[in-house]
Design an enzyme around this catalytic site. Structure first.
Site, PDB file in Angstrom:
ATOM      1  N   CYS A 199       6.005   7.045  -1.525  1.00 49.66           N
ATOM      2  CA  CYS A 199       5.470   7.235  -2.876  1.00 49.66           C
ATOM      3  C   CYS A 199       5.890   8.598  -3.431  1.00 49.66           C
ATOM      4  O   CYS A 199       7.069   8.829  -3.674  1.00 49.66           O
ATOM      5  CB  CYS A 199       3.956   7.056  -2.887  1.00 49.66           C
ATOM      6  SG  CYS A 199       3.282   6.769  -4.545  1.00 49.66           S
ATOM      7  N   HIS A 258       2.787   2.035   0.235  1.00 53.50           N
ATOM      8  CA  HIS A 258       1.719   2.595   1.059  1.00 53.50           C
ATOM      9  C   HIS A 258       1.291   1.550   2.087  1.00 53.50           C
ATOM     10  O   HIS A 258       1.322   0.348   1.822  1.00 53.50           O
ATOM     11  CB  HIS A 258       0.508   2.964   0.199  1.00 53.50           C
ATOM     12  CG  HIS A 258       0.710   4.172  -0.656  1.00 53.50           C
ATOM     13  ND1 HIS A 258       0.848   5.432  -0.126  1.00 53.50           N
ATOM     14  CD2 HIS A 258       0.779   4.307  -2.006  1.00 53.50           C
ATOM     15  CE1 HIS A 258       0.994   6.300  -1.118  1.00 53.50           C
ATOM     16  NE2 HIS A 258       0.958   5.643  -2.262  1.00 53.50           N
TER      17      HIS A 258
END
Length: 512
Positions: A355, A453
Site C-alpha cells: 500500500c 493488505h
C-alpha cells in the site's frame, strides 16, 4: 450492581477499562469465542474506535451509504473472527484514523469523511456519530443473542463523560452490563478500579456487574485478601484474575510498537536460535498503519520481524518490508531525510512494499499536496520500482481476490490470494513490469509492490516468501515447526479457566 431487565433483543456486555491497553480487546475476543463455542449467536461491537489499523469488511445495505464495503478497526475484525461471524461495518460504526497535528479522519459506517480536529468533531459531528452508533447497535441486536462491546481507553474520563460514545453512551443506549478490567502489571490495580468506579457517572456505575484483574504474575493467595476487602468496600464482585498470558491477538495500534528511532524484534520467542533464523527489517515510519500485515511472518518458526529506526544499516537483514502509511508523503520525507533511500537502493535482498509502502518504492508521487501540506506538487520517491503514483481525493476501499503468479520475492506462489485495499491514488507503470498479484501490483527483480493488505495471511504467498529467505541465507528452514495455536481459542481458555462469567446478569443463561 444493576438488576435492570434486558429487552427482547440481544444482551450487551460492555468490556470497559481503567485505562488504555489494560486488556479489553483480549477479554472481548475471548468472551466472543467462548460464547460462540457454546452455540450462542454473538457479535462484537465498538461504537467508536481510534486506530490506523483498519480492515475492509461488508457494509450492510441498511446503513444507507450504498457502499458494498467499508472500514472498521482491526480489533473488531479480529473479534468477529473470534465470534465466527462475518465482520460488518455495524461492528465499528465510528472510526477515527489519526493523521498527526491533532487531526483524525472520520469514518462513519465504514465510509471516510473529512479530517477533523477534536473540537470540530465534538461540536459538529458527534451527534451524527452517536446516531450512527445507535443505528448499528439496533441492527446487530436484532440479529444476535449477545453483543460483546469493547470500550475505549478509560471509562472514567470526567472531561469527556458527556460525549464518551464508546463507554458511557454505549452503556446507556445499549442498557449494557459493564465488566471493568484493570491491569495489575501497572501497579495500584485496586486504586485504579476503585477510583474508576467513583468517577463513573452514577447511572453507569450501577450497571457494573463485575471486575477483572488482568496480567497477574504473582501468587494468587497473596492477592486474595485484597480482593475480599475490595468487594466489601465496593459491593462489586471480582469475577477473577487473569494471568499475564498474551494469547497473540493482532495489536490494535502502534502502542505495541517501538517509538520512532527505536527497534523491537517479534518472533524471537519461537525457540529458534538467532543464527538459524532470518530477519525481516520493517522501517518504523512515523505514521505507520496496518502493521498487522507483518504478524503472519513473525508467527513462522525461524522468522524474525524487526522494526528498525530509519537510519538503519540494512546489510545485516535478509529482507525489507515497507508497511502501510496513513501519511505516505510525510513518511517518505522522513525516510529520505534519514538516508533510508540510499540504503534501500544498495540492498540486495527481497523488498516488498504494501500500500503506502508500495507507493514509496516508486520513482515519484504526483499531486502529493492532496495528502500532505509539506509538498504541493510532485515528490521524488525511493526509486526502486519504475512506477508513478498520482494522488486523488477519492479513496479506494474494497475486498480483493486475485490470481497469484509468483515471481520475485514470492517466486513459487500460486493459486489465489485474498485481502483488502485501502488507499488514495492510482499507480501507473513506466515500463513493462510483471503483475504477480492484483493488476495494480508490480514486480521487477527482487522488488514487489502491492496494494493487497493481508498479503502474508495467504499461505502460498507466505510460504514462498519465507522459503526464499532461508534459501538466500543458506539456512535450513526449521523442520517440524508449528505455527502458534489459535489466539481466539487461547483467549477463550484464559477466560473460561479464570473468570466466573455466570455472575454477570446477561451471561448467566450461558454459564450456569
Amino acid at each position: 450492581m444493576t438488576d435492570h431487565p434486558h429487552s427482547d433483543d440481544a444482551a450487551t456486555i460492555l468490556v470497559a477499562g481503567t485505562a488504555s491497553h489494560v486488556g479489553k480487546s483480549v477479554v472481548t475476543a475471548g468472551l466472543a469465542r467462548l460464547l460462540a463455542n457454546r452455540g450462542v449467536a454473538v457479535a462484537p461491537y465498538k461504537a467508536q474506535n481510534m486506530s490506523n489499523n483498519a480492515r475492509v469488511v461488508v457494509s450492510p445495505e441498511a446503513d444507507g451509504t450504498g457502499a458494498e464495503y467499508g472500514e472498521i478497526g482491526v480489533s473488531q475484525y479480529v473479534q468477529a473472527r473470534a465470534a465466527n461471524v462475518t465482520p460488518t461495518t455495524d461492528m465499528n460504526p465510528v472510526l477515527l484514523k489519526p493523521r498527526g497535528d491533532g487531526e483524525s479522519q472520520l469514518v462513519i459506517h465504514g465510509q471516510a469523511d473529512e479530517h477533523l480536529d477534536p473540537g470540530a468533531y465534538y461540536d459538529d459531528h458527534w451527534e451524527t456519530a452517536r446516531e450512527a452508533a445507535i443505528a448499528s447497535h439496533r441492527r446487530l441486536a436484532t440479529e444476535y443473542d449477545v453483543l460483546v462491546a469493547e470500550g475505549a481507553g478509560s471509562v472514567a474520563e470526567i472531561n469527556l463523560q458527556d460525549r464518551d460514545l464508546a463507554n458511557v453512551e454505549t452503556a446507556r443506549f445499549a442498557d449494557a452490563d459493564v465488566v471493568l478490567v484493570g491491569d495489575i502489571e501497572r501497579g495500584g490495580v485496586f486504586a485504579s478500579l476503585y477510583g474508576t468506579l467513583e468517577l463513573m457517572p452514577e447511572d453507569v456505575r450501577e450497571q457494573v456487574e463485575g471486575m477483572v484483574i488482568n496480567k497477574f504474575r504473582g501468587t494468587l493467595s497473596v492477592l486474595e485478601p485484597g480482593i475480599e476487602q475490595f468487594e466489601e468496600l465496593t459491593g462489586v464482585p471480582v469475577l477473577g484474575v487473569l494471568p499475564a498470558d498474551d494469547p497473540g491477538l493482532p495489536a490494535e495500534d502502534s502502542v505495541s510498537l517501538p517509538s520512532v528511532g527505536e527497534h523491537t524484534v517479534f518472533g524471537a520467542e519461537d525457540g529458534v536460535p538467532e543464527a538459524a533464523s532470518v530477519t525481516v527489517a520493517v522501517p518504523r515510519i512515523p505514521f505507520i498503519s496496518n502493521f498487522t500485515d507483518l504478524e503472519p511472518l513473525a508467527m513462522e518458526p525461524g522468522v524474525r520481524v524487526e522494526y528498525v529506526p530509519l537510519d538503519v544499516n540494512l546489510a545485516e537483514f535478509d529482507a525489507v518490508v515497507l508497511p502501510g502509511s496513513k501519511n505516505t508523503v510525510d513518511d517518505l520525507l522522513a525516510l529520505q531525510e534519514a538516508g533510508f533511500d540510499s540504503e534501500l537502493r544498495a540492498f540486495s535482498g527481497p523488498v516488498v512494499g504494501i500500500c503506502g509502502g508500495y507507493q514509496m518504492l516508486g520513482d515519484r508521487i504526483e499531486d502529493a499536496g492532496i495528502e500532505s501540506t509539506a509538498v504541493e506538487g510532485t515528490i521524488d520517491a525511493l526509486g526502486v520500482l519504475p512506477v508513478v503514483t498520482t494522488f486523488s481525493a477519492e479513496k479506494e476501499v474494497t475486498r480483493t481476490t486475485c490470481q497469484v503468479e509468483g515471481q520475485g520475492p514470492i517466486a513459487g506462489a500460486a493459486g489465489s490470494a485474498a485481502g483488502y485495499e485501502i488507499h488514495m491514488g492510482a499507480t501507473a507503470f513506466r515500463e513493462a513490469l510483471s503483475h504477480p498479484l492484483e493488476p495494480t501490483s508490480a514486480q521487477q527483480g527482487d522488488v514487489l509492490g502491492t496494494y493487497l493488505h493481508g498479503l502474508f495471511e495467504n499461505e502460498s504467498v507466505r510460504e514462498a516468501f519465507v522459503e526464499l529467505l532461508f534459501e538466500r541465507a543458506g539456512l535450513d528452514r526449521p523442520a517440524g515447526g508449528e505455527r502458534a495455536a489459535s489466539p481466539y481459542e487461547r483467549a477463550a481458555t484464559l477466560l473460561e479457566t479464570n473468570l466466573d462469567l455466570g455472575a454477570v446478569d446477561g451471561l448467566a443463561p450461558f454459564f450456569d
